[in-house]
Design a protein around this motif. Structure first.
Motif, PDB file in Angstrom:
ATOM      1  N   UNK A 296       0.830  -1.209   0.000  1.00 59.13           N
ATOM      2  CA  UNK A 296       0.000   0.000   0.000  1.00 59.13           C
ATOM      3  C   UNK A 296       0.864   1.258   0.000  1.00 59.13           C
ATOM      4  N   UNK A 297       1.987   1.214   0.733  1.00 58.56           N
ATOM      5  CA  UNK A 297       2.876   2.382   0.785  1.00 58.56           C
ATOM      6  C   UNK A 297       3.427   2.740  -0.590  1.00 58.56           C
ATOM      7  N   UNK A 298       3.684   1.718  -1.405  1.00 54.23           N
ATOM      8  CA  UNK A 298       4.313   1.944  -2.709  1.00 54.23           C
ATOM      9  C   UNK A 298       3.309   2.287  -3.802  1.00 54.23           C
ATOM     10  N   UNK A 299       2.015   2.231  -3.481  1.00 55.80           N
ATOM     11  CA  UNK A 299       0.984   2.375  -4.518  1.00 55.80           C
ATOM     12  C   UNK A 299       1.094   3.697  -5.268  1.00 55.80           C
ATOM     13  N   UNK A 300       1.234   4.815  -4.544  1.00 55.51           N
ATOM     14  CA  UNK A 300       1.248   6.125  -5.204  1.00 55.51           C
ATOM     15  C   UNK A 300       2.437   6.285  -6.146  1.00 55.51           C
ATOM     16  N   UNK A 301       3.690   6.020  -5.705  1.00 49.79           N
ATOM     17  CA  UNK A 301       4.793   6.168  -6.651  1.00 49.79           C
ATOM     18  C   UNK A 301       4.729   5.183  -7.818  1.00 49.79           C
ATOM     19  N   UNK A 302       4.237   3.964  -7.576  1.00 52.13           N
ATOM     20  CA  UNK A 302       4.114   2.999  -8.667  1.00 52.13           C
ATOM     21  C   UNK A 302       3.078   3.480  -9.678  1.00 52.13           C
ATOM     22  N   UNK A 303       1.920   3.927  -9.182  1.00 55.82           N
ATOM     23  CA  UNK A 303       0.874   4.422 -10.084  1.00 55.82           C
ATOM     24  C   UNK A 303       1.322   5.658 -10.853  1.00 55.82           C
ATOM     25  N   UNK A 304       2.198   6.455 -10.228  1.00 57.51           N
ATOM     26  CA  UNK A 304       2.690   7.674 -10.887  1.00 57.51           C
ATOM     27  C   UNK A 304       3.785   7.376 -11.908  1.00 57.51           C
ATOM     28  N   UNK A 305       4.273   6.142 -11.944  1.00 58.71           N
ATOM     29  CA  UNK A 305       5.352   5.791 -12.860  1.00 58.71           C
ATOM     30  C   UNK A 305       6.731   6.077 -12.309  1.00 58.71           C
ATOM     31  N   UNK A 306       6.827   6.273 -10.986  1.00 59.97           N
ATOM     32  CA  UNK A 306       8.105   6.598 -10.351  1.00 59.97           C
ATOM     33  C   UNK A 306       8.857   5.368  -9.885  1.00 59.97           C
ATOM     34  N   UNK A 307       8.173   4.240  -9.810  1.00 61.04           N
ATOM     35  CA  UNK A 307       8.788   3.051  -9.212  1.00 61.04           C
ATOM     36  C   UNK A 307       8.195   1.785  -9.806  1.00 61.04           C
ATOM     37  N   UNK A 308       8.916   0.694  -9.575  1.00 62.73           N
ATOM     38  CA  UNK A 308       8.454  -0.644  -9.965  1.00 62.73           C
ATOM     39  C   UNK A 308       8.265  -1.452  -8.699  1.00 62.73           C
ATOM     40  N   UNK A 309       7.133  -2.125  -8.588  1.00 59.37           N
ATOM     41  CA  UNK A 309       6.854  -2.979  -7.437  1.00 59.37           C
ATOM     42  C   UNK A 309       7.209  -4.414  -7.791  1.00 59.37           C
TER      43      UNK A 309
END
Length: 369
Positions: A296-309
């Motif tokens: 859940x913590x990583x959801x925003x940056x992943x959705x924004x294209x800033x990170x890969x989960x």
């Protein structure tokens, strides 16, 4: 609210609870507040960075998640004793606001605030409420959310404040990003307060699978558990890669700013730090987390294209190596990831939290229990 305003900050015994609480206490001290920290013996170990002006109160509390049967049997009695003591004190002191940051040691102060009708609120660091915060969510004025969105019960007033971070991180907010290329590239790897065994296993193996033209430019800083340091260091030495392997990485603000790519757990503080500096990341959520809060913590940056989960269930040397190579071989895309990280950052999280506290303190009358 007359005279010197007084806040009681209740925080449990982990850095995830204590460090945001410290940021709030520092900011309120500068504004002339009297600050009391309510925690237990475990939490008191994290108070070394707190101002001497903060009154530290150790309360009687306990958790059902540790110890044997006998230890668990006495938990309700220890908590009850802490609640009675805190309530008597709160009747006398009448603090202007009580703020809970989660963890079992917050139960006495928050219970006392409910019993005595003092204005109260919570701060939740993760994208899913912790057990104690979930228990009190409907009995407080606001739940300040460090991660957005945060799953809260219906009817709860959730306010996006962000997670307060250290001053050194804020100072590197939006530091210019050097995209990957034919020059030294910094790969930063860390995993929680003790490092992550799975990253010590997977990252060196993944790096070994990278093309030589990528490997020859890599410089690696990696946090590892003490028992893993030698073998991780040896693995990079064998590849001829310059690597710094330590149990604790100092000067994280500069390390984050210098990194072309970061591989780490998605603890709320880590996500906040990386987003504020603005860096591409590969997040590996802690698989044993009961509420899967790290995903859940990583959801925003992943959705924004800033990170890969990359969940542990799908993490292999091959999949990780492919992801690293994809990011490091596309400088324009990596730069876009860095900018996307900034788009979900909240560098003024501490100020937002302070404003919420001050507004609550200024509301006329006490909150009903």
């Amino acid at each position: 609210m007359t005279g010197q305003p007084h806040i009681i900050i209740a925080a449990g015994g982990t850095g995830g609870h204590m460090f945001p609480a410290q940021a709030l206490s520092d900011a309120l001290l500068r504004k002339g507040w009297r600050v009391t920290l309510s925690t237990d013996a475990r939490g008191a170990r994290y108070t070394g960075g707190y101002s001497h002006a903060v009154e530290i109160r150790q309360v009687s509390s306990a958790t059902f998640t540790r110890g044997g049967i006998l230890a668990k049997l006495v938990v309700p009695f220890r908590i009850f004793g802490g609640v009675v003591t805190a309530s008597l004190r709160m009747w006398r002191e009448k603090p202007d606001v009580v703020v809970g940051f989660g963890g079992y040691p917050t139960i006495p102060a928050l219970s006392a605030a409910v019993i005595t009708g003092r204005p109260r609120m919570l701060h939740e660091q993760n994208g899913v409420l912790g057990r104690v915060n979930a228990l009190f969510a409907k009995r407080v004025a606001h739940v300040a959310c460090g991660t957005w969105p945060t799953e809260v019960p219906e009817g709860v007033d959730a306010v996006h404040t962000g997670n307060p971070v250290r001053a050194g991180i804020v100072e590197r907010s939006g530091a210019p990003y050097t995209p990957p290329g034919d020059w030294p590239m910094s790969l930063l790897v860390f995993g929680g307060s003790q490092g992550a065994r799975i990253l010590s296993d997977m990252v060196p193996a993944a790096v070994a699978l990278l093309p030589e033209e990528t490997r020859q430019h890599l410089r690696i800083s990696q946090q590892a558990r003490e028992e893993d340091v030698d073998r991780v260091r040896a693995a990079y030495d064998e590849m001829g890669i310059r690597a710094e392997i330590e149990t604790f990485l100092n000067d994280m603000p500069n390390r984050l700013a210098e990194a072309q790519l970061i591989i780490c757990r998605s603890g709320a503080s880590s996500v906040a730090d990386i987003s504020i500096v603005g860096r591409p990341a590969i997040y590996v959520p802690l698989a044993i987390a009961v509420r899967d809060e790290q995903s859940a913590n990583a959801r925003a940056p992943v959705d924004a294209g800033a990170a890969v989960l990359m969940p542990e269930s799908r993490l292999t040397p091959e999949s990780l190596s492919e992801t690293i190579q994809t990011i490091l071989s596309q400088p324009q895309a990596a730069t876009m990831m860095a900018n996307a990280a900034l788009s979900v950052a909240v560098p003024d999280a501490t100020q937002r939290l302070v404003a919420l506290v001050e507004n609550l303190a200024q509301k006329p009358g006490a909150q009903e229990g």
